[in-house]
Design a protein around this motif. Structure first.
Motif, PDB file in Angstrom:
ATOM      1  N   ARG A  21       6.105   8.908   2.709  1.00 39.96           N
ATOM      2  CA  ARG A  21       4.986   7.972   2.546  1.00 39.96           C
ATOM      3  C   ARG A  21       4.836   7.210   3.849  1.00 39.96           C
ATOM      4  NH1 ARG A  21       4.358   5.221  -3.307  1.00 39.96           N
ATOM      5  NH2 ARG A  21       4.967   6.993  -4.599  1.00 39.96           N
ATOM      6  N   GLU A  59      -3.496  12.114  11.500  1.00 37.71           N
ATOM      7  CA  GLU A  59      -4.043  10.880  10.923  1.00 37.71           C
ATOM      8  C   GLU A  59      -4.983  10.186  11.922  1.00 37.71           C
ATOM      9  OE1 GLU A  59      -3.250   9.895   7.757  1.00 37.71           O
ATOM     10  OE2 GLU A  59      -4.866   8.406   7.975  1.00 37.71           O
ATOM     11  N   THR A  76       0.844  -1.203   0.000  1.00 34.47           N
ATOM     12  CA  THR A  76       0.000   0.000   0.000  1.00 34.47           C
ATOM     13  C   THR A  76       0.877   1.250   0.000  1.00 34.47           C
ATOM     14  OG1 THR A  76      -1.790  -1.181   1.088  1.00 34.47           O
ATOM     15  CG2 THR A  76      -1.797   1.215   1.329  1.00 34.47           C
ATOM     16  N   ARG A  90      -2.619   9.107   4.474  1.00 32.90           N
ATOM     17  CA  ARG A  90      -2.483  10.257   3.562  1.00 32.90           C
ATOM     18  C   ARG A  90      -2.535  11.588   4.305  1.00 32.90           C
ATOM     19  NH1 ARG A  90      -1.330   8.758  -1.604  1.00 32.90           N
ATOM     20  NH2 ARG A  90      -2.355   6.848  -2.228  1.00 32.90           N
ATOM     21  N   GLU A  91      -3.339  11.660   5.360  1.00 32.16           N
ATOM     22  CA  GLU A  91      -3.439  12.924   6.100  1.00 32.16           C
ATOM     23  C   GLU A  91      -2.098  13.226   6.782  1.00 32.16           C
ATOM     24  OE1 GLU A  91      -5.488  15.183   5.864  1.00 32.16           O
ATOM     25  OE2 GLU A  91      -5.112  16.431   7.620  1.00 32.16           O
ATOM     26  N   ARG A 130      -3.290   3.515   4.265  1.00 26.84           N
ATOM     27  CA  ARG A 130      -2.378   4.560   3.807  1.00 26.84           C
ATOM     28  C   ARG A 130      -2.677   5.830   4.605  1.00 26.84           C
ATOM     29  NH1 ARG A 130       0.481   5.460  -1.107  1.00 26.84           N
ATOM     30  NH2 ARG A 130       1.750   7.337  -0.730  1.00 26.84           N
ATOM     31  N   ALA A 174      -4.905   0.498  -3.388  1.00 28.62           N
ATOM     32  CA  ALA A 174      -5.776   1.326  -2.529  1.00 28.62           C
ATOM     33  C   ALA A 174      -7.254   1.000  -2.759  1.00 28.62           C
ATOM     34  CB  ALA A 174      -5.524   2.805  -2.812  1.00 28.62           C
ATOM     35  N   ASP A 187       2.162   1.894  -3.509  1.00 26.08           N
ATOM     36  CA  ASP A 187       1.174   2.078  -4.586  1.00 26.08           C
ATOM     37  C   ASP A 187       1.243   0.940  -5.604  1.00 26.08           C
ATOM     38  OD1 ASP A 187      -0.103   4.419  -3.759  1.00 26.08           O
ATOM     39  OD2 ASP A 187       1.437   5.695  -4.641  1.00 26.08           O
ATOM     40  N   GLU A 215       0.813  12.231   5.781  1.00 24.17           N
ATOM     41  CA  GLU A 215       1.748  12.602   4.701  1.00 24.17           C
ATOM     42  C   GLU A 215       1.564  14.069   4.324  1.00 24.17           C
ATOM     43  OE1 GLU A 215       1.079   9.960   1.421  1.00 24.17           O
ATOM     44  OE2 GLU A 215       1.709   8.179   2.539  1.00 24.17           O
ATOM     45  N   ARG A 216       0.296  14.485   4.225  1.00 18.28           N
ATOM     46  CA  ARG A 216      -0.005  15.863   3.814  1.00 18.28           C
ATOM     47  C   ARG A 216       0.527  16.861   4.850  1.00 18.28           C
ATOM     48  NH1 ARG A 216      -3.248  19.786   4.671  1.00 18.28           N
ATOM     49  NH2 ARG A 216      -4.353  18.775   6.387  1.00 18.28           N
TER      50      ARG A 216
END
Ligand SMILES: Cc1cc2nc3c(=O)[nH]c(=O)nc-3n(C[C@H](O)[C@H](O)[C@H](O)COP(=O)(O)OP(=O)(O)OC[C@H]3O[C@@H](n4cnc5c(N)ncnc54)[C@H](O)[C@@H]3O)c2cc1C
Length: 329
Positions: A258, A295, A169, A272-273, A270, A189, A172, A275-276
């Motif tokens: 990541r 996250e 994951t 993502r929050e 994953r 995903a 990707d 990471e952002r």
């Protein structure tokens, strides 16, 4: 165990023909399916043994990615030089799972499709919406220490158990599947489903689809990646929390990051929050903590598993610090 028919498929075409019969299931390494058959949780009419199919290669792709046959054994994949150099997080995730004997049998396709280790899924006397849709969830209000805090629903809080899938994951990966209708490619995903109202539907794979390969794109940041797993025993145990991370720091600032989590999500998660939040910030423990908190703000906990929020935060911070400082795994 209920009696069943056994077919050994010599090639993909015959495997796809055999799987079309009602109640048929593929057999990879058998390390999960056979256990579930013994427990009468899975009761296939026919077993289609795919272990002889020629899907055992690991090939480098012209774009710098790697194509992994669905029947590559977990131990072979973890030991492969290209995987260890370009995607160390994947080799480490696999080696943190199960035991050497199991990894020698387990296949890439079977690992992706292994089923949850939730106690109530295995207990025929208990309600479980995953095993018997509509029967209820024994873990809610029961013993829930090993259950999920992200992606749960009022119908299911079971975690996805795979370590390998967490690393895939992060990377990707794309899953290639084949059926009588042709070939399709599914981003990881989108492969595993959240439980929602149908926890028994675990992936988007149709019953007659065969996983033929997993493809990794080139991921330069993955050369600096790690898998860290926290569990009750140092080996041979599923994750309470696990973290897959890849990090690039330039002049003290996070350029690329990541993150993916295991043991806390109803699917390989994953982050993502996180990471952002982290991208472009100083590579410090404080930033790592803030990203983890961002996250985990979505976590929904039960009294038994509330400890996982703090444990996940600390494990994310520790893994990112390791990657920043280059300390040993
Ligand atoms: C004691 C024990 C401890 C373990 N600990 C861990 C751990 O810590 N971490 C971890 O990640 N895992 C762990 N595992 C799980 C192990 O990783 C899985 O059992 C294994 O990866 C499953 O792979 P397999 O090839 O044996 O699958 P199988 O049992 O053969 O199949 C599993 C499922 O996948 C389907 N399937 C298999 N191949 C394909 C294909 N190519 N296309 C379509 N469908 C397919 C089968 O029909 C079945 O539904 C543990 C297992 C045991 C028994």
């Amino acid at each position: 165990m209920r009696s069943f028919s056994y077919v050994s498929a010599p090639d993909v075409e015959s495997a796809l023909t055999a799987i079309a019969s009602e109640g048929a299931k593929f057999l990879g390494g058998g390390t999960n399916l056979v256990d579930l058959m013994r427990e009468r949780i899975e009761q296939p009419e026919t077993i289609v043994d795919i272990s002889r199919l020629p899907l055992t290669e690991i090939e480098e792709l012209p774009d710098g990615g790697v194509r992994i046959g669905a029947l590559v054994r977990n131990s072979h994949l973890a030991a492969h030089r290209v995987i260890r150099v370009r995607y160390p997080v994947l080799a480490q995730a696999i080696l943190h799972g199960a035991s050497a004997q199991l990894r020698n049998m387990a296949t890439v396709g079977g690992n992706l499709l292994q089923r949850t280790r939730c106690l109530y899924f295995y207990d025929e006397a208990a309600p479980c919406n995953k095993r018997v849709p509509g029967s209820g969830c024994g873990a809610l209000g029961g013993f829930a220490r090993n259950t999920a805090i992200l992606g749960t629903s009022e119908h299911c809080v079971a975690t996805h158990p795979s370590d390998m899938a967490v690393a895939l994951t992060l990377l990707d990966a794309t899953i290639e599947v084949e059926s009588s209708r042709g070939t399709r490619r599914i981003p990881i995903a989108d492969f595993h489903c959240l439980p929602g109202e149908t926890p028994d539907v675990e992936t988007v794979l149709a019953a007659d689809e065969l996983i033929t390969a997993v493809e990794l794109p080139p991921v330069p940041v993955a050369r600096n990646s790690r898998y860290r797993k926290v569990r009750d025993r140092a080996s041979y145990a599923f994750a309470l929390v696990s973290v897959a991370a890849a990090l690039e720091v330039e002049d003290g600032v996070v350029r690329t990051v990541r993150l993916a989590l295991g043991g806390v999500g109803t699917k390989p998660w994953r982050a993502r929050e996180a990471e952002r939040v982290l991208t472009g910030t100083p590579a410090t423990a404080d930033s790592f903590r803030q990203a983890a908190d961002a996250e985990l703000a979505a976590a929904v906990t039960l009294p038994d598993n509330a400890f996982k929020t703090g444990l996940a935060q600390r494990t994310i911070v520790a893994t990112l610090r390791q990657l920043t400082e280059g300390s040993p795994a």
